[in-house]
Design a protein around this motif. Structure first.
Motif, PDB file in Angstrom:
ATOM      1  N   VAL A  77     -28.303  35.903 -20.707  1.00 22.26           N
ATOM      2  CA  VAL A  77     -27.482  36.253 -19.843  1.00 22.26           C
ATOM      3  C   VAL A  77     -26.053  36.709 -20.629  1.00 22.26           C
ATOM      4  N   PHE A  78     -25.510  37.878 -20.544  1.00 21.86           N
ATOM      5  CA  PHE A  78     -24.208  38.188 -21.151  1.00 21.86           C
ATOM      6  C   PHE A  78     -23.148  38.256 -20.016  1.00 21.86           C
ATOM      7  N   HIS A  79     -22.349  37.066 -20.115  1.00 20.06           N
ATOM      8  CA  HIS A  79     -21.242  36.739 -18.786  1.00 20.06           C
ATOM      9  C   HIS A  79     -20.103  37.424 -19.409  1.00 20.06           C
ATOM     10  N   LEU A  80     -19.714  38.472 -18.560  1.00 22.36           N
ATOM     11  CA  LEU A  80     -18.582  39.052 -18.974  1.00 22.36           C
ATOM     12  C   LEU A  80     -17.691  39.407 -17.639  1.00 22.36           C
ATOM     13  N   ALA A  81     -18.080  39.264 -16.444  1.00 26.58           N
ATOM     14  CA  ALA A  81     -17.177  39.288 -15.245  1.00 26.58           C
ATOM     15  C   ALA A  81     -16.005  38.515 -15.346  1.00 26.58           C
ATOM     16  N   ALA A  82     -14.926  38.926 -15.072  1.00 23.40           N
ATOM     17  CA  ALA A  82     -13.650  38.280 -15.283  1.00 23.40           C
ATOM     18  C   ALA A  82     -12.451  39.070 -14.533  1.00 23.40           C
ATOM     19  N   LEU A  83     -11.382  38.418 -14.340  1.00 23.52           N
ATOM     20  CA  LEU A  83     -10.264  39.273 -13.911  1.00 23.52           C
ATOM     21  C   LEU A  83      -9.636  39.145 -15.425  1.00 23.52           C
ATOM     22  N   ILE A  84      -8.857  40.220 -15.948  1.00 28.77           N
ATOM     23  CA  ILE A  84      -8.510  40.333 -17.149  1.00 28.77           C
ATOM     24  C   ILE A  84      -6.883  40.472 -17.331  1.00 28.77           C
ATOM     25  N   ALA A  85      -6.438  41.088 -16.506  1.00 31.96           N
ATOM     26  CA  ALA A  85      -5.180  41.844 -16.589  1.00 31.96           C
ATOM     27  C   ALA A  85      -4.021  40.710 -16.568  1.00 31.96           C
ATOM     28  N   ILE A  86      -3.227  40.589 -17.457  1.00 37.41           N
ATOM     29  CA  ILE A  86      -2.084  39.471 -17.904  1.00 37.41           C
ATOM     30  C   ILE A  86      -1.140  39.645 -16.734  1.00 37.41           C
ATOM     31  N   PRO A  87      -0.470  40.846 -16.435  1.00 39.09           N
ATOM     32  CA  PRO A  87       0.721  40.907 -15.523  1.00 39.09           C
ATOM     33  C   PRO A  87       0.334  40.404 -14.063  1.00 39.09           C
ATOM     34  N   PHE A  88      -1.048  40.528 -13.880  1.00 40.09           N
ATOM     35  CA  PHE A  88      -1.484  40.667 -12.442  1.00 40.09           C
ATOM     36  C   PHE A  88      -1.669  38.964 -12.117  1.00 40.09           C
ATOM     37  N   SER A  89      -1.914  38.363 -13.350  1.00 38.67           N
ATOM     38  CA  SER A  89      -2.246  36.906 -13.498  1.00 38.67           C
ATOM     39  C   SER A  89      -0.858  35.870 -12.951  1.00 38.67           C
ATOM     40  N   TYR A  90       0.311  36.654 -13.275  1.00 43.07           N
ATOM     41  CA  TYR A  90       1.474  36.006 -12.850  1.00 43.07           C
ATOM     42  C   TYR A  90       1.587  35.948 -11.478  1.00 43.07           C
TER      43      TYR A  90
END
Length: 326
Positions: A77-90
């Motif tokens: 398994v290559f696990h790449l699924a993620a939320l990545i945008a830093i501004p949206f994480s605020y």
């Protein structure tokens, strides 16, 4: 290991990694985020003959049942699924905990239950925060300077715990700043290119002094493959870094010179990160990946930028150059 699952295969790096795996003769099952439009993200842009080689599984990385079903029969398994945008994480930190931490836990739990042979968990250079020394090696302290980076630190430490507690064959792969075709405009390079190709004379950016260590996406995908194909990388955390840095301002000037030398940079306050959240310097060490694998960078920065510009010229309909993409 020939049958593999790629989570986040519908995304930027995931779609390139999926292509690289196919070229190397792997059987690929691509985990794409379910939506009622039946869209498979960047996988939809692949040639039809290539897409026919891929088994697409739609689901949600936050759902343990779907994750386990997707992983059944897979050797790696290559696990790449993620939320990545830093501004949206605020704005939405809860969604980052659910996706990045709980999603990774779902992969690890399923791998333990199914006896998966290899698991690669995708980290990020953001876990290091602003460099305390350079080049940043894998022993550098962690610092959660955004909710995004904090959730990736949590996911990494979960992966480490499953290796140490249950002997799960995990490798933590830590790309530095990846760029190239298909990257979303929430990242700085496509932000600059899309504004220039849209004919704008004023290029709106945030902070210009931070430095980053950029890798062309095909080199990043090759790094994943190199880690997966080495027995020495199990239980290790490994940077994929060019070991070169450039400031955001310097980067912008380089791209402007290639597209429209008359354009100028304007600092947009909306795009500035909170002062203590901004990562001011990233310069990664690639010593470990070169010691444990045969990986070597194949693309110079100039080559990668030229290929990215050429691709974006033909795909400007994928970008909204008039708005700030978070």
């Amino acid at each position: 290991m020939k049958k593999v699952l790629v989570t986040g295969a519908d995304g930027f790096i995931g779609s390139h990694l999926t292509e690289s795996l196919l070229e190397k003769g792997y059987e690929v099952r691509a985990f794409a985020y379910y939506n009622s439009f039946n869209r498979w993200g960047w996988l939809d842009s692949l040639p039809a003959e290539k897409l026919r080689e891929i088994e697409v599984f739609t689901g949600d990385i936050r759902d343990p049942n779907g994750v386990r079903e997707a992983m059944e029969g897979m050797e790696g398994v290559f696990h790449l699924a993620a939320l990545i945008a830093i501004p949206f994480s605020y704005h939405s930190p809860d969604s980052y905990v659910d996706t990045n931490i709980k999603g990774t836990l779902n992969v690890l739990q399923a791998a333990r239950q199914l006896g998966t042979e290899r698991i690669l968990v995708t980290s990020t250079s953001e876990v290091y925060g602003t460099a305390q020394y350079v080049p940043i090696d894998e022993k550098h302290p962690y610092q959660g300077q955004s909710p995004y980076s904090a959730t990736k630190i949590g996911a990494d430490r979960l992966a480490e715990s499953f290796y140490r507690s249950f002997q799960l064959p995990v490798s933590i792969v830590r790309p530095f700043n990846t760029y190239g075709p298909r990257q979303s405009a929430r990242a700085v390079i496509p932000t600059i290119i899309s504004q220039l190709l849209a004919g704008k004379e004023e290029i709106r950016l945030g902070a210009l002094t931070p430095t980053r260590d950029f890798n062309y996406v095909k080199d990043t995908a090759a790094g994943f493959l190199a880690v997966a194909e080495s027995d020495k990388t199990v239980g290790e955390e490994i940077n994929i870094a060019a070991q070169q840095e450039i400031s955001i301002g310097g980067l912008a000037e380089e791209i402007i010179s290639q597209i429209n030398p008359n354009a100028r940079i304007v600092c947009d306050g909306q795009r500035l990160r909170p002062e203590k959240s901004e990562v001011n310097r990233l310069l990664g060490s690639n010593r470990k990946i070169k010691e444990l694998t045969a990986w070597e960078q194949q693309y110079s920065f100039a080559q990668g930028i030229a290929e990215t510009i050429a691709w974006m010229r033909g795909n400007m309909d994928a970008y909204k150059a008039d708005i700030y993409n978070v």
